[in-house]
Design a protein around this motif. Structure first.
Motif, short mmCIF file in Angstrom:
data_model
loop_
_atom_site.label_atom_id
_atom_site.label_comp_id
_atom_site.label_asym_id
_atom_site.label_seq_id
_atom_site.Cartn_x
_atom_site.Cartn_y
_atom_site.Cartn_z
N THR B 184 23.37 -39.65 4.35
CA THR B 184 22.73 -38.78 3.32
C THR B 184 23.23 -37.24 3.75
N THR B 187 19.50 -32.81 4.19
CA THR B 187 18.64 -31.80 3.79
C THR B 187 17.54 -31.60 4.38
N ASN B 190 18.50 -35.06 10.04
CA ASN B 190 19.86 -35.67 10.41
C ASN B 190 20.42 -36.45 9.35
N PRO B 191 21.57 -36.56 9.12
CA PRO B 191 22.06 -37.48 7.90
C PRO B 191 21.94 -38.91 8.31
N LYS B 192 21.35 -39.78 7.53
CA LYS B 192 21.15 -41.28 7.91
C LYS B 192 22.34 -42.11 7.31
N GLY B 305 21.29 -34.86 -8.48
CA GLY B 305 21.21 -34.36 -7.07
C GLY B 305 20.27 -33.27 -6.63
N ALA B 307 17.31 -30.65 -9.03
CA ALA B 307 16.76 -30.56 -10.55
C ALA B 307 17.69 -29.55 -11.26
N GLN B 325 19.85 -35.85 -17.55
CA GLN B 325 19.19 -35.50 -16.20
C GLN B 325 19.19 -37.27 -15.44
N TRP B 327 17.94 -39.13 -11.59
CA TRP B 327 17.40 -39.04 -10.22
C TRP B 327 17.86 -40.25 -9.26
N GLY B 328 18.38 -39.79 -8.38
CA GLY B 328 18.46 -40.92 -7.33
C GLY B 328 18.80 -40.41 -5.98
N MET B 329 19.33 -41.33 -4.80
CA MET B 329 19.29 -40.80 -3.59
C MET B 329 20.41 -41.56 -3.11
N THR B 330 21.15 -41.16 -2.08
CA THR B 330 22.21 -41.95 -1.24
C THR B 330 21.48 -43.26 -1.19
N GLN B 360 13.23 -35.82 -14.77
CA GLN B 360 14.19 -36.50 -13.80
C GLN B 360 14.61 -37.95 -14.42
N THR B 417 10.54 -42.81 -0.78
CA THR B 417 11.83 -41.92 -1.04
C THR B 417 11.74 -40.62 -0.50
N ARG B 434 9.96 -32.50 -2.52
CA ARG B 434 10.17 -33.23 -1.39
C ARG B 434 8.67 -33.26 -0.52
N1 ATP Z 1 17.55 -34.86 -10.78
C1 ATP Z 1 17.00 -34.37 -9.62
N2 ATP Z 1 16.19 -33.42 -9.83
C2 ATP Z 1 15.44 -32.87 -8.50
N3 ATP Z 1 16.02 -33.52 -7.28
C3 ATP Z 1 16.91 -34.53 -7.29
C4 ATP Z 1 17.32 -35.11 -8.52
N4 ATP Z 1 18.20 -36.04 -8.16
C5 ATP Z 1 18.20 -36.20 -6.55
N5 ATP Z 1 17.30 -35.07 -6.32
C6 ATP Z 1 17.00 -35.03 -4.84
O1 ATP Z 1 18.17 -35.44 -3.97
C7 ATP Z 1 17.66 -36.37 -2.91
C8 ATP Z 1 18.58 -37.25 -2.35
O2 ATP Z 1 19.77 -36.52 -2.10
P1 ATP Z 1 20.64 -37.14 -1.00
O3 ATP Z 1 20.56 -38.58 -0.85
O4 ATP Z 1 21.93 -36.59 -1.20
O5 ATP Z 1 20.30 -36.50 0.42
P2 ATP Z 1 19.09 -35.70 0.88
O6 ATP Z 1 17.82 -36.20 0.47
O7 ATP Z 1 19.21 -34.45 0.20
O8 ATP Z 1 19.25 -35.46 2.32
P3 ATP Z 1 18.37 -36.30 3.68
O9 ATP Z 1 17.90 -37.44 3.11
O10 ATP Z 1 19.49 -36.34 4.54
O11 ATP Z 1 17.45 -35.07 3.92
C9 ATP Z 1 16.50 -36.86 -3.61
O12 ATP Z 1 15.54 -37.50 -2.66
C10 ATP Z 1 15.99 -35.76 -4.42
O13 ATP Z 1 15.06 -34.94 -3.51
#
Ligand code: ATP
Ligand code: ATP
Ligand code: MG
Ligand code: MG
Lengths: 543, 543
Positions: B184, B187, B190-192, B305, B307, B325, B327-330, B360, B417, B434
């Motif tokens: 991840t 943010t 630590n990255p997981k 990634g 907003a 637009q 929405w997703g996550m690693t 989103q 999430t 978040r």
């Molecule tokens: N369209 C979007 N609008 C707002 N936020 C978004 C959107 N898409 C993704 N995100 C944010 O990005 C996150 C996913 O990002 P990623 O998996 O790259 O790592 P991270 O959550 O930023 O880092 P870590 O989990 O290590 O703290 C989502 O949980 C969300 O908070």
């Protein structure tokens, strides 16, 4: 090392749940056997499916049980699709156009314990029921006001539903669980049972919803002409739920006029069916002053199940209705190859595009195809060599219900289709025959389908079939059997002259006979087996 | 009762085989670290992937081994995607923008045994290599002429490939086998590590190719701006192979000018990336006389990634480039929700459509979403209540690599999430925060994202972040941190006045501070954790 992804099974119930949550208002419009058109939505269909699952449970239906239907394309049949499979039982759709003895063979062979039927089949059920000892419950798909007498004692579908609340959690189980059962058309022999799984049905749906598959989407309104009683209506109930498309169900009326009126009244964007229904539709349009193909609202029209005649494709395309031909079998869920044009074909003329559309299409992702010669060696995709067609993939059968016919796959997992085909360099398949229908003349193959396609272009020909008949010198020679268009005239010589400009000299049929009608299977295919029997003693002038 | 369908696993190699057979000529166009643009095709990429698999096998790579990359979006990186996963090993894409100590933590944590790197990262590799005891082979992704010295001893990628013939049968194995690993963004901590499987990757690809997903097709030419080193570039290499789309890879240059030039030169129809790259692109267009957004050839542009600011969406839409637009996550492979308009929205005005596009998106089929309150009770999708967002589905993670963080799922299999969201009656998700960034003022939640979105509409604001800072009476109150546009002027009061017309009175930040830049993560997200630390001792005027 295994991935760490969630272990969520691909279940048919998840399709309905998605439609209910994300496309609650998309419409299910259904003609009915009682007469009126019934309008409902995915939301109300989902509720009724849950009620139905509760009702079936009370009738004793358990996971794995087969629940049979004898029914047209109506909202109730779609409800059965989701309720029966969703609860873990197996929906066994029976083709009502089969001969009665085939029907009782199939229902008994499948071991179905409940039979739900449309009121149009009440008499059939009444006649059959004594020969269906395993069926514990007969349910008429109607309300109390329309309960038919001829069927014998039966439960009323709407009454069963009305007794339930619709509070039912779809169970979660292995995605390889059987979901539905359909028997083949019986064109080349006895119908054989194909047992689909939740996994295969969901994967097939994904393909249907891809742009390069059938591009089904929430913006579509599909006129479901292809019957729910055969190969899951080409997977459309499942795929429609996946994307929340609107469904328009024609009920028992598949004549040209009914299809035309429903398509235009509901502004259907997509439709799919076998050539015979499109023939009726085109005849109705042609014979009705003021109507034209260009009034049809379809953004595309799919043809499969038998070869789409070139003249038919041309009529649609010239009227502004793009045709997509597809190839598949009961054994392939069924969509295996789809005749979409490639991006580069956009630049071709309409005639050149139709040259491609008369082919049976390219394998979609998920389906692998190979052709082999008589020794089993793989042939190149060169558009020239034809051979036995084999197919492999997660929505392809590996064997038949009840082990019928024994092991089907070869050592590498390929299923033999019984079709003969060539594949061109771009991957388009052209079916040249059924292996059982191939005409072997002096050790060489003559394609009956190519000959039929060619002669169908003649103005006097309504339908045509070419079969091999015994010949003392060449073992077999082609015989052309023709149904003329009403009022049209043509001499055998005229047809042979027409053909001689279009096929190799040694392919020319040795004789032509005219008949009033061709024998058809329940799914609208010419029964060449029957034709061969009929003309077994035909003496060719060349013999 | 199980179905009788073929037991064919969903493998990444089948995607490449399909592309090679059915779309051999679709193009892979790649900028490179060496300079020139390299043009190839799926056919030649498939051959090179087989050679690469042979070469890696000779280096000792075995099924399950992790093979790491530090690389930009180039054809070689795509080859690695298919070769490593195809042979049953695990592709571990490392984000080169992470801090060096995060990189060595990740490579060691993953236990990667081979590291392949672009020549731009030669120095980084040289600095790191002593801290990577498990890496047995370093391979520079280049030819002999460009082998870098700074990296220390390394093999040459093109030399390895040249030694092989490319005769290699992709092995067949369980579809749940791990295929790739990505950490991840780090943010919120630590990255997981998220460990994808072949099954999850193929199912995600199906979704990408559906009309109601990202509608990727053989007619598309995708400008792949989103990096291959993060979440498999949103699954695009796999999905592109599934449908035979053309891929355009920008290599190391992601500045506005390079992106603009590549997009127009290659007539790209689709592109996807995070807001920061679109900001650069729009700035380049704005600052370059004669250019306009309407010159962009995209039929759609995807933002995810972080907003997507409303002003950004408006600029694209008004220039005729439709924005989607997502929405997703690693942890979600990553596409979970997509902001396509529904058919009925076609009738809305552009402003009303943009009101929907700032959200989103809606869950795609295959992904389920729920929101819960602080007690864990499920909240309605009413567009009003916001709560913790949970996700479930076959391409959602169930836990982290190495068991990091322990069990993640709740009793019903939902993954938390860490995002806070509301969901409206049509299913559109709006992320409000978040959970770690939520501002709790007097027991009520204030959405930092809503505040940021609102203030971003002010002409002087380039970037904005809102964080909570301690407050004696309200526990926490919002602080607005702003980067002004170059040359722009604005007083705190002007911004607060602007906001007061757009948000509830009690949401108004208690203070405004101007900074030169916001701290960003490697994937371009604002690091609120850092900001909170930075302003921990900030005394609010209201305190
Ligand atoms: N369209 C979007 N609008 C707002 N936020 C978004 C959107 N898409 C993704 N995100 C944010 O990005 C996150 C996913 O990002 P990623 O998996 O790259 O790592 P991270 O959550 O930023 O880092 P870590 O989990 O290590 O703290 C989502 O949980 C969300 O908070
Ligand atoms: N587009 C098409 N063009 C030509 N023939 C087609 C096309 N689509 C399907 N077919 C034919 O239909 C067959 C599949 O039909 P189906 O599964 O309904 O039963 P059947 O093969 O006719 O009957 P049985 O297997 O019992 O003999 C294919 O094997 C092929 O011969
Ligand atoms: Mg058959
Ligand atoms: Mg995260």
């Amino acid at each position: 090392m295994f991935g760490l992804m969630q272990d969520r099974p691909l279940l048919i119930s998840s399709l309905l749940e998605h439609a209910e949550t994300y496309h609650p208002g998309s419409e299910i419009v259904s003609a009915t056997c009682e007469g009126p058109v019934v309008r409902s939505t995915w939301k109300s269909l989902a509720l009724r499916a849950r009620k139905l699952a509760q009702a079936l449970q009370k009738l004793g239906v358990k996971p794995g049980d087969r629940v049979a239907t004898l029914a047209w394309n109506t909202h109730r049949h779609v409800e059965l699709y989701f309720a029966v499979s969703g609860m873990g039982a197996v929906l066994h759709t029976v083709n009502p156009r089969l001969f009665p003895e085939q029907i009782d063979y199939i229902v008994n062979h499948a071991g179905s314990t409940v039979l739900l039927f449309d009121i149009t089949f009440a008499k059939l059920v009444g006649d059959l029921r004594d020969r269906l000892p395993g069926v514990g419950h007969f349910v008429a798909l109607t309300d109390e006001a329309h309960m038919p007498a001829e069927a014998g004692p039966a439960l009323c579908y709407e009454t069963l539903l009305a007794a339930e609340e619709g509070v039912f959690d779809w169970p979660v189980f292995d995605e390889n669980t059987a979901s539905s059962l359909c028997y083949t058309s019986g064109t080349t022999g006895n119908p054989k049972g194909v047992l689909y799984s939740h996994r295969s049905s969901v994967l097939h749906s994904f393909m249907v919803c891809t742009v390069d598959g059938l591009a089904l989407s929430s913006a579509d309104t599909t006129l479901l002409v292809v019957p729910l009683f055969h190969v899951n209506a080409w997977g459309m109930p499942y795929a429609s739920a996946m994307c929340g498309a609107n469904l328009v169900l024609p009920g028992p009326k598949l004549d040209g006029e009914s299809v035309y009126k429903l398509a235009t009244a509901e502004t259907c964007t997509f439709t799919l069916g076998v050539p015979t229904v499109w023939l009726s539709l085109l005849q109705y349009i042609e014979n009705t002053p003021g109507l034209s193909v260009s009034d049809l609202p379809f953004t595309r029209l799919m043809i499969g199940g038998s070869a789409a005649p070139r003249a038919m494709i041309e009529t649609f395309e010239k009227g502004g209705v793009p045709v997509v031909q597809a190839w598949g079998m009961t054994e392939t869920s069924p969509v295996a190859a789809v005749g979409n044009l490639l991006p580069k074909h956009a630049a071709l003329s309409q005639e050149e595009q139709i040259d491609i559309k008369v082919r049976q299409g390219r394998a979609v992702y998920g389906v692998e195809l190979k052709i082999t010669d008589e020794e089993g060696a793989t042939l190149p995709h060169d558009g020239a060599r034809s051979g036995d067609l084999w197919v492999r993939g997660p929505w392809i059968t590996r064997g038949y219900f009840g082990g019928e016919g024994g092991e089907q796959l070869d050592a590498d997992g390929w299923f033999p289709t019984g079709d003969v085909a060539r594949i061109d360099t771009e991957g388009y398949v052209t079916l040249t025959d059924r292996s059982k229908d191939v005409i072997k003349s002096g050790g060489e193959w003559i394609s009956s389908i190519d000959l039929e396609n060619a002669v169908m272009g003649h103005a006097a020909v309504q339908q045509a079939a070419v079969i091999g008949v015994p010949h003392p010198k060449w073992q077999e020679r082609p015989l052309l059997v023709v149904v003329k268009k009403p009022g049209a005239e043509a001499e055998p010589k005229a047809l042979l002259d027409y053909l001689s400009e279009r096929v190799a000299r040694w392919w020319l049929p040795d004789d032509v006979v005219f008949v009033d009608a061709l024998p058809h299977t329940a799914t609208g295919k010419v029964q060449k087996l029957k034709l061969r029997e009929q003309f077994r003693d035909h003496v060719l002038p060349t013999a």
